[in-house]
Motif scaffolding. Sequence first.
Motif, PDB file in Angstrom:
ATOM      1  N   LYS A  28       0.968  -1.017  -0.094  1.00  0.00           N
ATOM      2  CA  LYS A  28      -0.076  -0.101   0.084  1.00  0.00           C
ATOM      3  C   LYS A  28       1.140   1.307  -0.032  1.00  0.00           C
ATOM      4  N   GLU A 126      -3.050  -3.389 -14.353  1.00  0.00           N
ATOM      5  CA  GLU A 126      -3.541  -3.406 -12.951  1.00  0.00           C
ATOM      6  C   GLU A 126      -2.773  -2.504 -12.316  1.00  0.00           C
ATOM      7  N   TYR A 127      -1.384  -2.415 -12.291  1.00  0.00           N
ATOM      8  CA  TYR A 127      -0.604  -1.777 -11.391  1.00  0.00           C
ATOM      9  C   TYR A 127      -1.007  -0.161 -11.813  1.00  0.00           C
ATOM     10  N   LYS A 130      -4.098   0.727 -10.071  1.00  0.00           N
ATOM     11  CA  LYS A 130      -4.231   0.821  -8.713  1.00  0.00           C
ATOM     12  C   LYS A 130      -3.432   2.276  -8.158  1.00  0.00           C
ATOM     13  N   THR A 134      -5.786   5.177  -6.419  1.00  0.00           N
ATOM     14  CA  THR A 134      -5.196   5.696  -5.357  1.00  0.00           C
ATOM     15  C   THR A 134      -4.935   7.122  -5.344  1.00  0.00           C
TER      16      THR A 134
END
Length: 182
Positions: A28, A126-127, A130, A134
């Motif tokens: 995270k 996907e990265y 994210k 975020t």
Amino acid sequence: MFPERELKDLIISAIIIDVIYGYPSVSKMIIALLPIGLGFIFHELMHREVARKFGAISEFRAWYEGLIIGLILKMILGVKFIAPGAVYIYKDYLTVEESGKIALAGPLANILLAILFFLLTLAPEEYLFKIGSTGFDINLFLAGFNLLPIPPFDGEKVIRWNPLIWAIFGIPLLAYVFLRLF
């Protein structure tokens, strides 16, 4: 362009904010480092630059005590408390309008970054999705939280200068913050 102390304060503050945000999840923290770093640094630099446009001397200073308190609260109690510091502005006199515009500049930087991060959510990777989601969330949250219409937040200065402009930005962003918290 950056005095050494200001650059050091910005970088250390961004890293500590990232740790407070993501702890104890290392993944995270890695995903959030770019969105938090850019969101925090651009927010503060926009305050600084607009203040300079109005003839003020301005520079970011970290509040290390607040950063340490934030780390302790997160690691011991799991509570997110983020008080990294502020842009200090020196001018004999700032009008209410100048103060309001300086205050609005930081949240506007976060809104722009939120839009750019949203575009990353459209990537098939996907990265990147994210990081984009975020960054979108963090930057809208930063903009909204900072537009709280109470001292010492930016919103108090904006609403004192122009309540309509505060309402245009502040109401939807505070609704986002409120909905995100619950």
